[in-house]
Write a protein that holds these residues in place. Structure first.
Motif, PDB file in Angstrom:
ATOM      1  N   ASP A 116       0.820  -1.212   0.000  1.00 19.13           N
ATOM      2  CA  ASP A 116       0.000   0.000   0.000  1.00 19.13           C
ATOM      3  C   ASP A 116       0.855   1.264   0.000  1.00 19.13           C
ATOM      4  N   LEU A 117       2.022   1.206   0.630  1.00 17.36           N
ATOM      5  CA  LEU A 117       2.894   2.376   0.683  1.00 17.36           C
ATOM      6  C   LEU A 117       3.750   2.525  -0.568  1.00 17.36           C
ATOM      7  N   SER A 118       4.189   1.398  -1.131  1.00 14.25           N
ATOM      8  CA  SER A 118       4.998   1.479  -2.357  1.00 14.25           C
ATOM      9  C   SER A 118       4.211   2.081  -3.511  1.00 14.25           C
ATOM     10  N   ALA A 119       2.889   1.980  -3.460  1.00 15.55           N
ATOM     11  CA  ALA A 119       2.057   2.524  -4.530  1.00 15.55           C
ATOM     12  C   ALA A 119       1.802   4.017  -4.386  1.00 15.55           C
ATOM     13  N   ILE A 120       2.144   4.571  -3.222  1.00  9.98           N
ATOM     14  CA  ILE A 120       1.794   5.970  -2.978  1.00  9.98           C
ATOM     15  C   ILE A 120       2.998   6.821  -2.614  1.00  9.98           C
ATOM     16  N   LEU A 121       4.108   6.191  -2.199  1.00 13.30           N
ATOM     17  CA  LEU A 121       5.288   6.931  -1.778  1.00 13.30           C
ATOM     18  C   LEU A 121       6.302   7.043  -2.919  1.00 13.30           C
ATOM     19  N   PRO A 122       7.163   8.045  -2.870  1.00 12.97           N
ATOM     20  CA  PRO A 122       8.182   8.184  -3.918  1.00 12.97           C
ATOM     21  C   PRO A 122       9.237   7.087  -3.799  1.00 12.97           C
ATOM     22  N   PRO A 123      10.004   6.832  -4.855  1.00 17.18           N
ATOM     23  CA  PRO A 123      11.047   5.803  -4.805  1.00 17.18           C
ATOM     24  C   PRO A 123      12.091   6.121  -3.740  1.00 17.18           C
ATOM     25  N   ARG A 124      12.652   5.073  -3.172  1.00 14.01           N
ATOM     26  CA  ARG A 124      13.619   5.254  -2.092  1.00 14.01           C
ATOM     27  C   ARG A 124      14.846   6.027  -2.568  1.00 14.01           C
ATOM     28  N   GLN A 125      15.323   5.730  -3.776  1.00 13.30           N
ATOM     29  CA  GLN A 125      16.520   6.390  -4.268  1.00 13.30           C
ATOM     30  C   GLN A 125      16.304   7.889  -4.411  1.00 13.30           C
ATOM     31  N   ALA A 126      15.125   8.276  -4.892  1.00 16.49           N
ATOM     32  CA  ALA A 126      14.823   9.704  -5.030  1.00 16.49           C
ATOM     33  C   ALA A 126      14.752  10.381  -3.661  1.00 16.49           C
ATOM     34  N   VAL A 127      14.153   9.683  -2.697  1.00 18.87           N
ATOM     35  CA  VAL A 127      14.089  10.234  -1.337  1.00 18.87           C
ATOM     36  C   VAL A 127      15.491  10.366  -0.753  1.00 18.87           C
ATOM     37  N   GLN A 128      16.329   9.346  -1.003  1.00 19.20           N
ATOM     38  CA  GLN A 128      17.700   9.362  -0.497  1.00 19.20           C
ATOM     39  C   GLN A 128      18.454  10.596  -1.003  1.00 19.20           C
ATOM     40  N   GLN A 129      18.386  10.843  -2.290  1.00 24.04           N
ATOM     41  CA  GLN A 129      19.096  11.985  -2.862  1.00 24.04           C
ATOM     42  C   GLN A 129      18.523  13.306  -2.364  1.00 24.04           C
ATOM     43  N   THR A 130      17.197  13.351  -2.238  1.00 30.64           N
ATOM     44  CA  THR A 130      16.557  14.589  -1.781  1.00 30.64           C
ATOM     45  C   THR A 130      16.954  14.919  -0.353  1.00 30.64           C
ATOM     46  N   LEU A 131      16.915  13.932   0.528  1.00 28.77           N
ATOM     47  CA  LEU A 131      17.266  14.177   1.925  1.00 28.77           C
ATOM     48  C   LEU A 131      18.744  14.555   2.069  1.00 28.77           C
ATOM     49  N   GLU A 132      19.603  13.908   1.307  1.00 30.54           N
ATOM     50  CA  GLU A 132      21.030  14.213   1.403  1.00 30.54           C
ATOM     51  C   GLU A 132      21.331  15.657   1.026  1.00 30.54           C
ATOM     52  N   ASN A 133      20.517  16.235   0.142  1.00 23.78           N
ATOM     53  CA  ASN A 133      20.763  17.596  -0.334  1.00 23.78           C
ATOM     54  C   ASN A 133      20.066  18.664   0.506  1.00 23.78           C
ATOM     55  N   LEU A 134      19.305  18.256   1.525  1.00 23.53           N
ATOM     56  CA  LEU A 134      18.664  19.241   2.384  1.00 23.53           C
ATOM     57  C   LEU A 134      19.723  19.966   3.212  1.00 23.53           C
ATOM     58  N   GLN A 135      19.485  21.239   3.481  1.00 22.71           N
ATOM     59  CA  GLN A 135      20.471  22.027   4.213  1.00 22.71           C
ATOM     60  C   GLN A 135      20.677  21.499   5.622  1.00 22.71           C
ATOM     61  N   THR A 136      19.629  21.013   6.260  1.00 22.89           N
ATOM     62  CA  THR A 136      19.780  20.482   7.611  1.00 22.89           C
ATOM     63  C   THR A 136      20.713  19.280   7.630  1.00 22.89           C
ATOM     64  N   LEU A 137      20.631  18.451   6.579  1.00 22.10           N
ATOM     65  CA  LEU A 137      21.518  17.286   6.517  1.00 22.10           C
ATOM     66  C   LEU A 137      22.939  17.699   6.156  1.00 22.10           C
ATOM     67  N   ARG A 138      23.070  18.698   5.296  1.00 21.31           N
ATOM     68  CA  ARG A 138      24.416  19.182   4.980  1.00 21.31           C
ATOM     69  C   ARG A 138      25.084  19.764   6.225  1.00 21.31           C
ATOM     70  N   THR A 139      24.321  20.482   7.025  1.00 23.26           N
ATOM     71  CA  THR A 139      24.859  21.022   8.271  1.00 23.26           C
ATOM     72  C   THR A 139      25.251  19.902   9.224  1.00 23.26           C
ATOM     73  N   ALA A 140      24.422  18.851   9.288  1.00 25.03           N
ATOM     74  CA  ALA A 140      24.742  17.723  10.162  1.00 25.03           C
ATOM     75  C   ALA A 140      26.020  17.022   9.711  1.00 25.03           C
ATOM     76  N   ARG A 141      26.256  16.950   8.396  1.00 25.20           N
ATOM     77  CA  ARG A 141      27.512  16.361   7.925  1.00 25.20           C
ATOM     78  C   ARG A 141      28.710  17.223   8.329  1.00 25.20           C
ATOM     79  N   LEU A 142      28.531  18.544   8.300  1.00 25.87           N
ATOM     80  CA  LEU A 142      29.613  19.419   8.749  1.00 25.87           C
ATOM     81  C   LEU A 142      29.880  19.247  10.235  1.00 25.87           C
ATOM     82  N   GLN A 143      28.838  18.925  10.996  1.00 31.48           N
ATOM     83  CA  GLN A 143      29.037  18.655  12.421  1.00 31.48           C
ATOM     84  C   GLN A 143      29.918  17.424  12.619  1.00 31.48           C
ATOM     85  N   GLN A 144      29.809  16.441  11.730  1.00 35.57           N
ATOM     86  CA  GLN A 144      30.694  15.285  11.805  1.00 35.57           C
ATOM     87  C   GLN A 144      32.138  15.688  11.521  1.00 35.57           C
TER      88      GLN A 144
END
Length: 419
Positions: free
Chosen positions: A31-59
């Protein structure tokens, strides 16, 4: 033979180790695979969010902090001096001195600093994972808000088309003399009302899509012709709670913060024994007539300031422990709420689906009865409005149930997990 057996055993262990590392992610429910975006697209989108980029700089900052802790804050100090000696006889002589000294960490302080640096790296990694999870929650909410706007616009289009059909039917009956002119006026009014609501729904959908596209470039919700039927959660409430509690970044982050505070308190307590400064010095006196070479050691005398620093660190450690307990309670309450909501919203959708089916059947029956002149226009119009309300309520309940199921999978780290 023994060599062959050892080879087989090593190969088997290697295979098991490889299998443990290459475990695939949990499969997304249908039911979720039919309505949610592909995992790979979500992965790339989240990685490019500013909050995640800031968290990587914290590392990166944590890595630099570890390097600083491992090297220590002490530095070599070079001292040099020259003095002029004037004796009673009036002879003038020169004395020169040079020294190289440096404080050193002892009683295991260097090892404790290195351990604190490693813990900060682990803390930064957990903070990144927790930021990823929170970003996934926000993305999930925004995704379903966009779907709701799209579904609402589709429902209004369907009702607008049904209203046109009712208006055409009313016009035919008025021409045939089977209905009063007032009924055509009422049909026109209803058609205009629904047309205005459809325009508002279209505007809200466009605004939501623009906002979503600006926030998450690369992800574009596709309008669904039909929504998938939600599936039951599949596990018991206690099983879901255990999954969420066993692998929860927020709770793990609080645990690591408490552990780091304890390590820092232990390190501060070790400063009750001050670090010595060790040096090597050489001097020439009386214009080089006398040459000296020696070592020096100096130890600060511990005072009340070091004790106060240690007490403060101990208090911070206790505060972190209390924060960890509060976080555990919060995570447990959230897990209980999410699991309950998933079950309740699924039951609500089932009930609303039955109500929608009954309302649609009643509206269709009333439409046929009006066509045959067996029902009043006002009753037909009221039944159609009730069917619209039931349809919108059922669609909302369906999306709520799907979102609750997705939230459950997300919090259990079976959906959109961080690499």
């Amino acid at each position: 033979m023994k060599l062959y057996t050892c080879f087989l055993l090593a190969a088997l262990l290697g295979t098991l180790a490889f299998g443990a590392q290459a475990t695939p992610p949990a499969e997304i429910p249908a039911d979720l695979s039919a309505i949610l975006p592909p995992r790979q697209a979500v992965q790339q989108t989240l990685e490019n969010l500013q909050t995640l980029r800031t968290a990587r700089l914290q590392q990166d900052m944590a890595a630099a902090s570890r390097q600083k802790l491992e090297s220590g804050s002490y530095e070599w100090v070079l001292r040099a001096g020259q003095t002029r000696r004037t004796e009673a006889s009036g002879q003038s002589l020169k004395d020169q001195e040079i020294a190289l000294e440096r404080p050193v960490r002892w009683f295991g302080k260097a090892g404790k600093d290195a351990a604190i640096g490693d813990k900060q790296i682990s803390l930064a990694q957990l903070a990144y994972a927790d930021t990823w999870h929170e970003a996934g929650r926000t993305l999930l909410n925004d995704w379903f808000d966009t779907l709701r706007a799209s579904v609402y616009r589709q429902k209004m289009e369907e009702q607008l088309e049904l209203s046109r059909q009712l208006r055409q039917l009313t016009e035919k009956r008025v021409r045939a003399g089977d209905a009063a002119q007032i009924e055509l006026v009422q049909a026109d009014t209803e058609l205009q009302r629904l047309a205005a609501q459809w325009q508002q729904a279209q505007m809200r959908e466009e605004q939501q899509l623009q906002l979503f596209s600006a926030t998450y470039p690369g992800l574009q919700p596709v309008p669904l012709q039909t929504l998938p039927a939600p599936l039951p959660a599949g596990l018991s409430q206690n099983a879901w709670i255990d999954l969420i509690m066993d692998d929860n970044h927020e709770l793990e982050l609080a645990e690591e913060e408490a552990a780091l505070s304890r390590m820092q308190a232990s390190r501060s307590a070790s400063d009750a024994m001050p670090d010595p400064t060790i040096g090597v010095r050489a001097s020439r006196e009386r214009d080089g007539q006398e040459r000296l070479l020696g070592i020096s050691i100096s130890i600060p005398l511990s005072g009340s300031g070091r004790t106060a620093d240690s007490n403060m660190a101990q208090v911070r450690a206790r505060i972190s422990a209390e924060k960890h307990s509060l976080t555990r309670m919060k995570v447990l309450r959230d897990a209980q709420r999410v699991t309950r909501e998933a079950g309740h919203l699924y039951s609500i959708w089932q009930s609303q689906q039955q109500v929608e089916q009954q309302s649609q059947a009643q509206a269709a029956t009333m439409m046929r009865a009006y066509q045959l002149g067996e029902a009043a226009f006002s009753d037909t119009l009221q039944t159609r409005r009730m069917a619209l309300e039931a349809s919108l309520t059922a669609a909302t309940a369906q999306l709520d149930a799907l979102q609750a199921h997705a939230r459950l999978e997300l919090d259990a780290h079976r959906l959109w997990t961080v690499d």
